[in-house]
Design a protein around this motif. Structure first.
Motif, short mmCIF file in Angstrom:
data_model
loop_
_atom_site.label_atom_id
_atom_site.label_comp_id
_atom_site.label_asym_id
_atom_site.label_seq_id
_atom_site.Cartn_x
_atom_site.Cartn_y
_atom_site.Cartn_z
N MET A 1 0.53 -9.87 1.09
CA MET A 1 -1.06 -9.88 1.06
C MET A 1 -1.70 -8.67 0.51
SD MET A 1 -3.77 -11.18 2.04
CE MET A 1 -3.37 -12.55 3.17
N PRO A 2 -2.36 -8.78 -0.49
CA PRO A 2 -2.87 -7.28 -0.89
C PRO A 2 -3.89 -6.88 0.07
CG PRO A 2 -3.51 -9.30 -2.32
CD PRO A 2 -2.87 -9.89 -0.96
N PHE A 3 -3.50 -5.36 -0.06
CA PHE A 3 -4.40 -4.62 0.98
C PHE A 3 -4.90 -3.24 0.50
CE2 PHE A 3 0.12 -3.17 1.22
CZ PHE A 3 0.22 -1.88 1.64
N LEU A 4 -5.93 -2.71 1.05
CA LEU A 4 -6.35 -1.45 0.41
C LEU A 4 -5.38 -0.33 0.91
CD1 LEU A 4 -8.83 0.06 -0.95
CD2 LEU A 4 -9.79 0.01 1.41
N SER A 5 -4.83 0.48 -0.01
CA SER A 5 -3.84 1.70 0.30
C SER A 5 -4.33 2.95 -0.13
CB SER A 5 -2.69 1.31 -0.41
OG SER A 5 -3.07 1.60 -1.92
N LYS A 6 -5.64 3.01 -0.58
CA LYS A 6 -5.96 4.51 -1.05
C LYS A 6 -7.37 4.47 -1.31
CE LYS A 6 -3.14 6.93 -3.13
NZ LYS A 6 -2.67 8.14 -2.23
N ILE A 7 -8.33 5.53 -0.63
CA ILE A 7 -9.71 5.53 -1.10
C ILE A 7 -9.96 6.83 -1.69
CG2 ILE A 7 -12.04 5.51 -0.15
CD1 ILE A 7 -11.27 3.83 2.35
N LEU A 8 -10.39 7.04 -2.82
CA LEU A 8 -10.68 8.37 -3.24
C LEU A 8 -12.24 8.36 -3.67
CD1 LEU A 8 -7.66 8.72 -5.74
CD2 LEU A 8 -8.02 9.84 -3.81
N ILE A 9 -12.74 9.68 -3.07
CA ILE A 9 -14.29 9.78 -3.32
C ILE A 9 -14.19 11.23 -4.41
CG2 ILE A 9 -16.33 10.64 -2.21
CD1 ILE A 9 -15.50 8.99 0.17
N SER A 126 -4.80 -1.56 -8.76
CA SER A 126 -3.69 -1.55 -8.13
C SER A 126 -2.70 -0.35 -8.43
CB SER A 126 -2.99 -2.84 -8.23
OG SER A 126 -2.35 -2.88 -9.57
N SER A 127 -1.78 0.00 -7.22
CA SER A 127 -0.82 0.91 -7.37
C SER A 127 0.32 0.68 -8.50
CB SER A 127 -0.22 1.03 -5.93
OG SER A 127 -1.03 1.56 -4.91
N ILE A 155 -4.93 -0.51 -4.77
CA ILE A 155 -4.77 -1.84 -3.82
C ILE A 155 -3.19 -2.06 -3.97
CG2 ILE A 155 -4.67 -4.70 -3.89
CD1 ILE A 155 -7.35 -4.20 -5.32
N ASP A 156 -2.50 -2.20 -2.90
CA ASP A 156 -0.98 -2.35 -2.91
C ASP A 156 -0.71 -3.96 -2.32
OD1 ASP A 156 1.68 -1.51 -2.95
OD2 ASP A 156 1.29 0.36 -1.85
N GLY A 157 0.68 -4.12 -2.43
CA GLY A 157 1.12 -5.37 -2.14
C GLY A 157 0.84 -6.49 -3.23
N VAL A 158 0.72 -5.87 -4.30
CA VAL A 158 0.23 -7.01 -5.46
C VAL A 158 1.30 -6.41 -6.83
CG1 VAL A 158 -1.83 -7.58 -4.80
CG2 VAL A 158 -1.70 -5.50 -6.45
N PRO A 159 1.25 -7.49 -8.00
CA PRO A 159 2.12 -6.91 -8.95
C PRO A 159 1.15 -6.01 -9.89
CG PRO A 159 1.35 -9.14 -8.99
CD PRO A 159 0.91 -8.58 -7.65
N PRO A 160 1.68 -5.46 -11.15
CA PRO A 160 0.84 -4.67 -11.98
C PRO A 160 -0.42 -5.65 -12.58
CG PRO A 160 3.08 -4.23 -12.57
CD PRO A 160 2.89 -5.25 -11.41
#
Length: 278
Positions: A1-9, A126-127, A155-160
């Motif tokens: 399942m795709p998930f949010l892995s990082k938030i940059l401001i 994505s990561s 986004i992590d948990g997904v392909p390039p």
């Protein structure tokens, strides 16, 4: 399942970013504090990496709760801290001395200063995409590629290049959701000279754009909508945030879902707004 892995401001447009674990959405669609301030010259033009490589050598760290920024120059030991509200004139004076001409600091609490004012939401990548691009350039680290790209949401948990599903044909938006927050994917962002430069020194790699473009075309996934790719120097997805999402909160670990395969028609095409978040 795709998930949010990082938030940059990026509180000051074009300067260093801050990694946070959660963030709320402004009425104008941007993440709160992201590009809240912009450095401008006497002609009212942005002072950013597109106009001067000196921006890259500026080191900045932010305390969002205290409303302060600490500034210095790459490989120099002296740093100075300013309050973003009470000491804005002193901060502008310090920056003017650094650039060698008068600059001021402008503030926008509605949506910050995005390059794409039509799709003013956070940018998405994505990561796995960042890792893949790093593999194209031996000698560059993942962290350097991340600093060059300057995306808001990872986004992590997904392909390039999974994020290339988040835009449809020209003039359409693709609805998706991160946690409880609804987004409309707009277009793949057109990159500029910033992506070709060392993010700490500003030194440009003259072969970077050509090599990137070749690899991007070779690895473009089948799910990417080709109508956006009049060239292949494009990366990350620009988004639009409906007004109903104002004040909602994103947080690390939020699941990501594409809501429907049928894209939503927009009033105008996006080709004039495919710009880099600087």
């Amino acid at each position: 399942m795709p998930f949010l892995s990082k938030i940059l401001i990026f509180p000051i447009k074009s300067l260093d970013g801050v990694e946070v674990t959660q963030a709320s959405l402004l009425e104008g669609g941007a993440i709160a504090y992201d590009r809240e301030f912009a450095i401008v010259n006497e002609q009212g033009k942005f002072v950013n990496g597109k106009r001067t490589e000196k921006v890259h050598a500026l080191r900045s760290s932010f305390d969002l709760a205290a409303r302060t920024v600490t500034l210095g120059v790459h490989n120099q030991s002296q740093f100075q801290t300013f309050h973003l509200d009470r000491e804005r004139n002193a901060l502008a004076s310090w920056l003017s001395d650094y650039f060698g001409y008068t600059v001021t600091l402008q503030q926008n609490l509605y949506m910050g200063f995005p390059d794409d004012t039509e799709a003013s939401g956070p940018t998405v990548i994505s990561s796995a995409t960042l890792e893949t691009i790093t593999s194209w350039f031996p000698g560059l680290s993942l962290e350097e590629i991340r600093h060059r790209v300057r995306a808001n949401l990872e986004i992590d948990g997904v392909p390039p290049f999974w994020e290339d599903q988040l835009f449809g044909k020209l003039g359409q938006y693709v609805p998706f959701q991160i946690g409880d927050v609804a987004f409309l994917g707009s277009n793949p962002c057109q990159r500029c000279v910033v992506l070709t430069r060392n993010p700490w020194t500003g030194k440009r790699d003259s072969s970077f754009q050509k090599e990137f473009t070749i690899k991007r075309q070779q690895t473009l996934p089948n799910w990417a909508e080709l109508s956006h790719f009049n060239h292949f120097f494009r990366l990350t997805v620009n988004t639009k945030v409906p007004p109903s999402e104002t004040g909602k909160v994103l947080q690390i670990g939020d699941e990501i879902k594409i809501l429907q395969s049928q894209a939503i028609h927009s009033a105008a095409t996006d080709e004039g707004n495919t710009k880099l978040p600087g």
